[in-house]
Write an enzyme that holds these catalytic residues in place. Sequence first.
Site, PDB file in Angstrom:
ATOM      1  N   ASP A 169      -3.488  -1.418  -0.065  1.00  0.00           N
ATOM      2  CA  ASP A 169      -4.685  -1.974  -0.690  1.00  0.00           C
ATOM      3  C   ASP A 169      -4.242  -3.246  -1.398  1.00  0.00           C
ATOM      4  O   ASP A 169      -3.646  -3.192  -2.472  1.00  0.00           O
ATOM      5  CB  ASP A 169      -5.282  -0.972  -1.673  1.00  0.00           C
ATOM      6  CG  ASP A 169      -6.542  -1.499  -2.338  1.00  0.00           C
ATOM      7  OD1 ASP A 169      -7.244  -2.329  -1.728  1.00  0.00           O
ATOM      8  OD2 ASP A 169      -6.832  -1.065  -3.478  1.00  0.00           O
ATOM      9  N   ASP A 175      -5.834   2.226  -6.810  1.00  0.00           N
ATOM     10  CA  ASP A 175      -5.351   1.398  -5.704  1.00  0.00           C
ATOM     11  C   ASP A 175      -4.464   2.212  -4.762  1.00  0.00           C
ATOM     12  O   ASP A 175      -4.477   2.008  -3.550  1.00  0.00           O
ATOM     13  CB  ASP A 175      -4.563   0.200  -6.248  1.00  0.00           C
ATOM     14  CG  ASP A 175      -5.352  -0.561  -7.289  1.00  0.00           C
ATOM     15  OD1 ASP A 175      -6.029  -1.532  -6.933  1.00  0.00           O
ATOM     16  OD2 ASP A 175      -5.311  -0.151  -8.457  1.00  0.00           O
ATOM     17  N   GLU A 200      -6.358  -3.311   4.260  1.00  0.00           N
ATOM     18  CA  GLU A 200      -7.786  -3.562   4.121  1.00  0.00           C
ATOM     19  C   GLU A 200      -8.128  -4.999   4.489  1.00  0.00           C
ATOM     20  O   GLU A 200      -7.448  -5.938   4.053  1.00  0.00           O
ATOM     21  CB  GLU A 200      -8.245  -3.282   2.692  1.00  0.00           C
ATOM     22  CG  GLU A 200      -9.734  -3.446   2.509  1.00  0.00           C
ATOM     23  CD  GLU A 200     -10.210  -3.086   1.119  1.00  0.00           C
ATOM     24  OE1 GLU A 200     -11.439  -2.998   0.944  1.00  0.00           O
ATOM     25  OE2 GLU A 200      -9.386  -2.910   0.214  1.00  0.00           O
TER      26      GLU A 200
END
Length: 174
Positions: free
Chosen positions: A7, A140, A67
């Site tokens: 992330d 996260d 991501e």
Amino acid sequence: MRILGIDPGYAIVGYGVIDANNGAYRPLEYGAVTTAPNPDFGLRLKEIYEGMVQLLQEHRPQAAAVEKLFFINNKTTGIGVAEARGVILLALSQAGVPLYEYNPMQVKQAVTGYGKAQKHQVQEMTRRLLKLPGIPKPDDAADALAMAICHGQAAGSDLRRGLIQIKGGGPHVL
């Protein structure tokens, strides 16, 4: 398959390393690479890069799920995240780790079965799929583990493995 989920961020880069095998997932490590505020943004990027290199050397993942970026309001923050993402992608490329990108809706769909699931629902399903005693912290890291699970789902599919080819209106096993 060993998967590193990431992330991206520049203050906190969440990561999660899992082993995926036929729809079963085993967490190996998760956490975050953190950087302190610094007027020299290049030093923050260096810390992120070095943290990624260390993770890659330690775990030797076979794939990385990162991501995809999208910007809603704050383009200034988005630029910093994009720069951090760049050094992450550099570390992956140098280590020879294949990169797979997923947007938040794909991750939600893979983890919960619903592409518009709320964050707490994704976190709880991540906890359940990995058989963890609590929701991973920081958030996260939970997001990175969900990213890794998403790739585990996709990598296990016939479409991702390239075993199905669409021909003349229907799928055919190759």
